[in-house]
Each structure stands twice: as C-alpha cells, then as structure tokens.
Design a protein around this motif. Structure first.
Motif, PDB file in Angstrom:
ATOM      1  N   LYS A 152      40.900  51.134  24.915  1.00 31.20           N
ATOM      2  CA  LYS A 152      41.330  52.080  25.874  1.00 31.20           C
ATOM      3  C   LYS A 152      40.943  52.094  27.383  1.00 31.20           C
ATOM      4  N   THR A 153      39.740  53.193  27.759  1.00 33.81           N
ATOM      5  CA  THR A 153      39.103  52.845  28.597  1.00 33.81           C
ATOM      6  C   THR A 153      39.110  51.794  29.425  1.00 33.81           C
ATOM      7  N   ILE A 154      39.099  50.923  28.714  1.00 33.58           N
ATOM      8  CA  ILE A 154      38.715  49.216  29.852  1.00 33.58           C
ATOM      9  C   ILE A 154      39.806  49.200  29.930  1.00 33.58           C
ATOM     10  N   GLN A 155      40.683  49.227  29.596  1.00 24.59           N
ATOM     11  CA  GLN A 155      42.285  48.882  29.924  1.00 24.59           C
ATOM     12  C   GLN A 155      42.735  49.695  31.071  1.00 24.59           C
ATOM     13  N   ALA A 156      42.173  51.096  30.764  1.00 26.09           N
ATOM     14  CA  ALA A 156      43.100  51.758  32.447  1.00 26.09           C
ATOM     15  C   ALA A 156      41.971  51.515  33.697  1.00 26.09           C
ATOM     16  N   ALA A 157      40.439  51.561  33.360  1.00 24.35           N
ATOM     17  CA  ALA A 157      39.786  51.067  34.053  1.00 24.35           C
ATOM     18  C   ALA A 157      40.866  48.878  35.092  1.00 24.35           C
ATOM     19  N   CYS A 158      40.630  48.089  34.282  1.00 24.51           N
ATOM     20  CA  CYS A 158      41.617  47.418  34.102  1.00 24.51           C
ATOM     21  C   CYS A 158      42.678  47.236  35.313  1.00 24.51           C
ATOM     22  N   GLY A 159      43.663  48.331  34.930  1.00 24.09           N
ATOM     23  CA  GLY A 159      44.618  48.847  34.939  1.00 24.09           C
ATOM     24  C   GLY A 159      44.779  48.874  36.466  1.00 24.09           C
ATOM     25  N   VAL A 160      43.942  49.884  37.256  1.00 27.61           N
ATOM     26  CA  VAL A 160      43.365  50.730  37.916  1.00 27.61           C
ATOM     27  C   VAL A 160      42.931  49.147  39.367  1.00 27.61           C
ATOM     28  N   ALA A 161      42.550  48.717  38.435  1.00 28.43           N
ATOM     29  CA  ALA A 161      41.819  47.375  39.362  1.00 28.43           C
ATOM     30  C   ALA A 161      42.544  45.764  39.821  1.00 28.43           C
ATOM     31  N   HIS A 162      43.206  45.785  39.180  1.00 26.59           N
ATOM     32  CA  HIS A 162      44.648  44.661  39.075  1.00 26.59           C
ATOM     33  C   HIS A 162      45.386  44.915  40.084  1.00 26.59           C
ATOM     34  N   ALA A 163      45.739  46.289  39.782  1.00 21.97           N
ATOM     35  CA  ALA A 163      46.799  46.913  40.398  1.00 21.97           C
ATOM     36  C   ALA A 163      46.800  46.693  42.148  1.00 21.97           C
ATOM     37  N   ALA A 164      44.929  46.980  42.081  1.00 20.20           N
ATOM     38  CA  ALA A 164      44.771  46.839  44.108  1.00 20.20           C
ATOM     39  C   ALA A 164      44.040  45.222  43.873  1.00 20.20           C
ATOM     40  N   HIS A 165      43.966  44.517  42.877  1.00 19.00           N
ATOM     41  CA  HIS A 165      43.737  43.200  43.251  1.00 19.00           C
ATOM     42  C   HIS A 165      42.293  43.082  43.479  1.00 19.00           C
ATOM     43  N   VAL A 166      41.352  44.018  42.430  1.00 17.49           N
ATOM     44  CA  VAL A 166      39.717  44.074  42.622  1.00 17.49           C
ATOM     45  C   VAL A 166      39.297  42.655  41.499  1.00 17.49           C
ATOM     46  N   PRO A 167      38.542  42.159  41.239  1.00 14.91           N
ATOM     47  CA  PRO A 167      38.223  40.901  41.067  1.00 14.91           C
ATOM     48  C   PRO A 167      37.596  42.006  39.314  1.00 14.91           C
ATOM     49  N   ILE A 168      37.734  41.143  38.122  1.00 15.79           N
ATOM     50  CA  ILE A 168      36.925  42.361  37.000  1.00 15.79           C
ATOM     51  C   ILE A 168      36.347  41.286  36.741  1.00 15.79           C
ATOM     52  N   TRP A 169      34.811  41.743  35.964  1.00 16.01           N
ATOM     53  CA  TRP A 169      33.988  41.203  35.563  1.00 16.01           C
ATOM     54  C   TRP A 169      33.614  42.053  34.040  1.00 16.01           C
ATOM     55  N   PHE A 170      34.232  40.974  33.137  1.00 21.71           N
ATOM     56  CA  PHE A 170      33.958  42.267  31.807  1.00 21.71           C
ATOM     57  C   PHE A 170      32.637  40.940  31.265  1.00 21.71           C
TER      58      PHE A 170
END
Length: 258
Positions: A152-170
C-alpha cells in the motif's frame, strides 16, 4: 523549497555482524571467539548514503524512513548526522523497535545465518506518513523505493510520483518481497532485480511462470549456476519479457537484472 535530485523511501536498519576469529569455525549450540560490530544498513539508506557521497551537499538526497525511540535508532541517527545528510525525512515513533538484522559469517566470509527484524518500516511507514513529503516527491529528479515497504505504501508513493512525471526506481530487495510492486508496474521506470527476484516478479505477474521448472531455475541460480552468462540470460529472457510487458496497457519499465 529546493528540489532534491533523489528521494528514497524504505529501510533504515542497524546491522549486527558477528565474524569468528580465523582459526575458529562457528559451532552449532556453542560460541567461538570473534568480533562483533554494529553498522548502519537498510537498502534505501545504503543507496542514499552512496548518492550523498557522490553529490555536492546542496544536491544531497532525501531519505524517508522510520526508526524507533530506542538506542538502535539513536545510533542510526547519529551516524546519519555525521554524514551531513538531511534527517528531515526520518520519522521516529514511540512504541516501535528500530529495524535490525543480525548476521553470522563463516570463515570464508560468507553469511552462515541471519535473522532480520524489519517489520517497523513495513508496518509503521504508512501512506498517511508520506503526505507531508508529497511536495518533495513531486519535485524529485527520481524516486527510489525499496521493497521493505508495504504494498500500500509503495502504491501511494508511486501514485504521487507518477502523477508528477517523476521517474521511479524499484529495488526488489529479496525474492519474498519482489512481488510487492506488481500492482504498480505500469508506473515504474526502472527496476533492479537479481535473477531470483526477477523470476519471482514474473511469476507474480503471470502464473505461467509459477512452475516447477521456474522454481528449479531459481534454486540453481541461487546455488551458483555453472551456465555461462549468455546461457543464463537466454534462460531468463521469458521472465525479463514478462516484467517488461507488465500489464497489457502498461508502458514498459526498464529492467536491470543483477
């Protein structure tokens, strides 16, 4: 607020390392002379420290993690201060224990046994805790997440970053935790599994990979396969393709198997 080139969310642990004296082998049920050391650990914390060493101080990364109000937390925070890195994202909560991992090494320097108590990050760093850091995430050059976080925390963080077009590294962390980003594969720009973690991610995405043959390959790779690098890559290709594909409508993330 000055934007940070990298925001990292995940584990901050105290590692206890026991190394026997060279002339002694570890003995089940007994003790041997050796050296015990305390070191700072945690996947997100380790990456943040490395980035901090490579960057100018005004470009230092922001680490978002959680520790307890205990002596282990004091040691971690003191070390972080000594690196001149920002503590603004490190939360402290009463009534929780700072994550710790204990390692015992053998005479060859390999881990003979280990016990990890890292529940604090998974259970107590919640989506609501990230709300105060939304602006930092939205303005970051990249967001790095480790799989010690809850799904759930991963999903929440990804949602914020993805909406702002911030690249995400998992970073998948382990075979057991690798599948925690399955629901957000469409948001990921990069992921860095080793071979065993890659197979676990692919099996979680597509049950066709959840087979006895896949598990055998996973065990063979973990034990040290005698196949050449090219042969191993050929065997792993179907799993790489599954992770790249993600969900049918998802843009393809980049995969860097370790």
């Amino acid at each position: 607020m000055q934007a940070q080139p990298a925001v990292l969310i995940g584990g901050m642990n105290l590692d206890v390392q026991a190394v026997p004296t060279a002339s002694y082998a570890t003995q089940p049920g007994g003790t041997v002379p050796g050296q015990i050391t305390l070191t700072s650990g945690g996947v997100a914390r380790n990456i943040a420290q490395c980035l901090g060493a490579l960057m100018k101080q005004e470009q230092s990364p922001m680490l978002i993690s959680i520790i307890g109000m205990d002596s282990a937390g004091d040691l971690l925070l003191s070390h972080w201060h000594s690196l001149h890195l920002s503590c603004n994202g490190i939360l402290r909560k009463a009534g929780v224990a700072t994550s710790m991992t204990a390692y015992t090494f053998n005479q060859a320097g390999e881990v003979a046994a280990s016990v990890a108590d890292v529940r604090t990050v998974e259970e107590h760093l919640r989506p609501t805790d990230l709300q105060q850091f939304h602006m930092h995430i939205q303005q970051a050059g990249i967001l790095v997440l480790d799989a010690n976080l809850s799904p759930k925390t991963i999903q929440a963080a990804c949602g914020v970053a993805h909406a702002a077009h911030v690249p995400i590294w998992f970073e998948p962390v382990s075979v057991v935790k690798a599948a925690r980003a399955t629901e957000v594969l469409s948001c990921l720009t990069y992921t860095s599994p080793n071979a065993q973690e890659l197979i676990a991610m692919a099996a979680a995405i597509d049950p066709v990979h959840n087979t006895q043959a896949a598990h055998k390959l996973q065990l063979d790779l973990a034990a040290g396969s005698h196949e050449s690098a090219a042969a191993q890559l050929h065997l792993l290709a179907p799993f790489v393709l599954s992770v790249l594909k993600g969900r049918p409508s998802a843009p393809s993330p980049a995969v860097a198997p370790g």
